[in-house]
Design a protein around this motif. Structure first.
Motif, PDB file in Angstrom:
ATOM      1  N   ASP A   1       0.806  -1.222   0.000  1.00 12.91           N
ATOM      2  CA  ASP A   1       0.000   0.000   0.000  1.00 12.91           C
ATOM      3  C   ASP A   1       0.839   1.271   0.000  1.00 12.91           C
ATOM      4  O   ASP A   1       0.331   2.354   0.320  1.00 12.91           O
ATOM      5  CB  ASP A   1      -0.946   0.009   1.204  1.00 12.91           C
ATOM      6  CG  ASP A   1      -2.200  -0.819   0.953  1.00 12.91           C
ATOM      7  OD1 ASP A   1      -2.129  -1.765   0.135  1.00 12.91           O
ATOM      8  OD2 ASP A   1      -3.246  -0.536   1.568  1.00 12.91           O
ATOM      9  N   ASP A   2       2.084   1.155  -0.387  1.00 17.76           N
ATOM     10  CA  ASP A   2       2.997   2.298  -0.389  1.00 17.76           C
ATOM     11  C   ASP A   2       2.743   3.174  -1.607  1.00 17.76           C
ATOM     12  O   ASP A   2       3.100   2.819  -2.725  1.00 17.76           O
ATOM     13  CB  ASP A   2       4.444   1.796  -0.399  1.00 17.76           C
ATOM     14  CG  ASP A   2       5.458   2.914  -0.286  1.00 17.76           C
ATOM     15  OD1 ASP A   2       5.054   4.094  -0.192  1.00 17.76           O
ATOM     16  OD2 ASP A   2       6.664   2.611  -0.297  1.00 17.76           O
ATOM     17  N   ARG A   3       2.120   4.321  -1.388  1.00 16.50           N
ATOM     18  CA  ARG A   3       1.821   5.221  -2.502  1.00 16.50           C
ATOM     19  C   ARG A   3       3.071   5.894  -3.052  1.00 16.50           C
ATOM     20  O   ARG A   3       3.092   6.326  -4.208  1.00 16.50           O
ATOM     21  CB  ARG A   3       0.821   6.281  -2.050  1.00 16.50           C
ATOM     22  CG  ARG A   3      -0.556   5.710  -1.718  1.00 16.50           C
ATOM     23  CD  ARG A   3      -1.536   6.812  -1.369  1.00 16.50           C
ATOM     24  NE  ARG A   3      -2.858   6.285  -1.065  1.00 16.50           N
ATOM     25  CZ  ARG A   3      -3.899   7.035  -0.743  1.00 16.50           C
ATOM     26  NH1 ARG A   3      -3.753   8.363  -0.676  1.00 16.50           N
ATOM     27  NH2 ARG A   3      -5.066   6.489  -0.486  1.00 16.50           N
ATOM     28  N   ALA A   4       4.117   5.999  -2.225  1.00 13.98           N
ATOM     29  CA  ALA A   4       5.352   6.628  -2.691  1.00 13.98           C
ATOM     30  C   ALA A   4       6.109   5.737  -3.662  1.00 13.98           C
ATOM     31  O   ALA A   4       6.938   6.225  -4.441  1.00 13.98           O
ATOM     32  CB  ALA A   4       6.244   6.984  -1.500  1.00 13.98           C
ATOM     33  N   CYS A   5       5.832   4.451  -3.612  1.00 12.37           N
ATOM     34  CA  CYS A   5       6.423   3.494  -4.567  1.00 12.37           C
ATOM     35  C   CYS A   5       5.262   2.752  -5.222  1.00 12.37           C
ATOM     36  O   CYS A   5       4.819   1.714  -4.736  1.00 12.37           O
ATOM     37  CB  CYS A   5       7.353   2.520  -3.841  1.00 12.37           C
ATOM     38  SG  CYS A   5       8.036   1.239  -4.921  1.00 12.37           S
ATOM     39  N   PRO A   6       4.739   3.277  -6.323  1.00  8.77           N
ATOM     40  CA  PRO A   6       3.501   2.759  -6.904  1.00  8.77           C
ATOM     41  C   PRO A   6       3.612   1.314  -7.393  1.00  8.77           C
ATOM     42  O   PRO A   6       4.653   0.894  -7.920  1.00  8.77           O
ATOM     43  CB  PRO A   6       3.240   3.710  -8.086  1.00  8.77           C
ATOM     44  CG  PRO A   6       4.069   4.922  -7.813  1.00  8.77           C
ATOM     45  CD  PRO A   6       5.270   4.426  -7.061  1.00  8.77           C
ATOM     46  N   ALA A   7       2.521   0.576  -7.243  1.00  7.05           N
ATOM     47  CA  ALA A   7       2.481  -0.802  -7.740  1.00  7.05           C
ATOM     48  C   ALA A   7       2.721  -0.858  -9.239  1.00  7.05           C
ATOM     49  O   ALA A   7       3.303  -1.815  -9.752  1.00  7.05           O
ATOM     50  CB  ALA A   7       1.135  -1.432  -7.392  1.00  7.05           C
ATOM     51  N   ALA A   8       2.284   0.193  -9.946  1.00  4.91           N
ATOM     52  CA  ALA A   8       2.453   0.211 -11.405  1.00  4.91           C
ATOM     53  C   ALA A   8       3.911   0.152 -11.817  1.00  4.91           C
ATOM     54  O   ALA A   8       4.239  -0.354 -12.899  1.00  4.91           O
ATOM     55  CB  ALA A   8       1.799   1.476 -11.983  1.00  4.91           C
ATOM     56  N   ARG A   9       4.802   0.655 -10.979  1.00  3.69           N
ATOM     57  CA  ARG A   9       6.245   0.620 -11.292  1.00  3.69           C
ATOM     58  C   ARG A   9       6.751  -0.809 -11.328  1.00  3.69           C
ATOM     59  O   ARG A   9       7.530  -1.185 -12.208  1.00  3.69           O
ATOM     60  CB  ARG A   9       7.003   1.465 -10.267  1.00  3.69           C
ATOM     61  CG  ARG A   9       8.479   1.636 -10.542  1.00  3.69           C
ATOM     62  CD  ARG A   9       9.012   2.883  -9.871  1.00  3.69           C
ATOM     63  NE  ARG A   9       8.315   4.056 -10.397  1.00  3.69           N
ATOM     64  CZ  ARG A   9       8.114   5.184  -9.717  1.00  3.69           C
ATOM     65  NH1 ARG A   9       8.560   5.306  -8.481  1.00  3.69           N
ATOM     66  NH2 ARG A   9       7.465   6.194 -10.275  1.00  3.69           N
ATOM     67  N   PHE A  10       6.303  -1.610 -10.370  1.00  2.00           N
ATOM     68  CA  PHE A  10       6.708  -3.014 -10.354  1.00  2.00           C
ATOM     69  C   PHE A  10       6.045  -3.780 -11.497  1.00  2.00           C
ATOM     70  O   PHE A  10       6.629  -4.712 -12.049  1.00  2.00           O
ATOM     71  CB  PHE A  10       6.367  -3.642  -9.008  1.00  2.00           C
ATOM     72  CG  PHE A  10       7.439  -3.441  -7.963  1.00  2.00           C
ATOM     73  CD1 PHE A  10       8.152  -2.247  -7.907  1.00  2.00           C
ATOM     74  CD2 PHE A  10       7.741  -4.425  -7.046  1.00  2.00           C
ATOM     75  CE1 PHE A  10       9.144  -2.035  -6.959  1.00  2.00           C
ATOM     76  CE2 PHE A  10       8.732  -4.238  -6.090  1.00  2.00           C
ATOM     77  CZ  PHE A  10       9.437  -3.044  -6.043  1.00  2.00           C
ATOM     78  N   GLU A  11       4.827  -3.391 -11.850  1.00  2.00           N
ATOM     79  CA  GLU A  11       4.167  -4.025 -12.993  1.00  2.00           C
ATOM     80  C   GLU A  11       4.971  -3.792 -14.269  1.00  2.00           C
ATOM     81  O   GLU A  11       5.115  -4.694 -15.111  1.00  2.00           O
ATOM     82  CB  GLU A  11       2.749  -3.487 -13.141  1.00  2.00           C
ATOM     83  CG  GLU A  11       1.818  -3.911 -11.999  1.00  2.00           C
ATOM     84  CD  GLU A  11       0.496  -3.155 -12.011  1.00  2.00           C
ATOM     85  OE1 GLU A  11       0.280  -2.374 -12.960  1.00  2.00           O
ATOM     86  OE2 GLU A  11      -0.301  -3.334 -11.070  1.00  2.00           O
TER      87      GLU A  11
END
Length: 274
Positions: free
Chosen positions: A191-201
């Motif tokens: 749930d870390d908004r500073a490191c978006p899930a989309a970046r890992f995607e």
């Protein structure tokens, strides 16, 4: 969080210059090199503790001081450090362009490899320097890049949230290295908004099985009571208890580096009381 050392006792200090950029570098240990790039606000006690863990397991750790006061408390000077990162051209990371600081870090990694030998160099970036470790993979000596909660480019738009801070040519070069066996490791809280899930995607899509991701559940009601605000996987939000997911992420980080820098060698036991 466990008690941390608040000094850099035992580290030697020097200045490394490249491309018109100069920074202090603290070094300690013996064995293959790991460049550990601190998070905001600087080389705080949690970063020093992580460095000492790596030293105890058979590595020479290079701690560049890019901003902040070395050895300062984790909560001290955060606003000043963030301001420096945000306004400095050295640290600017766009959706399709790396920071000038990464050229300096790649040069440091190349020198560290020359000084320490071994098969190559590890690199750990965290928070605002998390994406720097990925850009360091453009340096052939870097064999174990770890991106812990990479927070840049800042996720102001959907495009930036999905960006990894490489231009098309750089992305192609890193993909070429992964096709030849380079592995990448990424860590974040879910749930870390500073490191978006989309970046890992994006990294999963671009690098496929070469990208290993660890996403620790920080959603409401999670089993371990991790706050939704949790951000710093390896330092501030680390719970140093066997079986805790942050401890498992730390253990996997050290194992990941060892698989690439200490092949066939059992890492030394920790000597720092960890």
């Amino acid at each position: 969080m466990p008690e941390q050392r608040d000094t850099l006792e035992g580290f030697t200090e020097s200045t490394f210059s490249h491309g018109g950029i100069s920074h202090q570098v603290f070094r300690a240990g013996a064995g293959p090199a790991v460049v550990l790039i601190h998070e905001v606000p600087g080389i705080h006690p949690g970063v020093v503790d992580l460095a000492r863990r790596l030293i105890g397991r058979g590595y020479t750790v290079y701690l560049p001081s890019l901003f902040g006061r070395p050895g300062g408390a984790a909560g001290a000077g955060i606003a000043t450090s963030i301001a420096k990162v945000c306004i400095s051209r050295e640290f600017a990371v766009l959706a399709n362009r790396t920071s000038p600081a990464t050229g300096w870090l790649r040069a440091l990694a190349a020198q560290a490899h020359q000084e320490c030998g071994g098969p190559g160099v590890g690199a750990i970036g965290m928070c605002m320097t998390g994406s720097f470790a990925l850009a360091m993979a453009l340096e052939p000596a870097v064999l174990a890049p770890v991106m812990s909660q990479p927070g840049l480019p800042a996720g102001l738009t959907a495009r930036r949230r999905a960006a990894v801070g490489l231009d098309d040519g750089e992305l192609a070069r890193v993909k070429a290295r992964t096709s030849q066996g380079l592995g990448l490791l990424g860590l974040r809280f879910s749930d870390d908004r500073a490191c978006p899930a989309a970046r890992f995607e994006t990294m999963r899509r671009e690098f496929g099985e070469s990208f290993e991701s660890i996403e620790i559940d920080s959603s409401p009601g999670n089993r371990f009571g991790i706050a939704r605000s949790a951000h710093c996987v390896l330092t501030v939000d680390l719970v140093d208890t066997p079986g805790h997911p942050t401890r498992e992420a730390l253990d996997r980080t050290i194992e990941f580096i060892g698989e690439r820098l200490l092949p066939g060698t059992a890492p030394r036991a920790a000597t720092d009381g960890q």
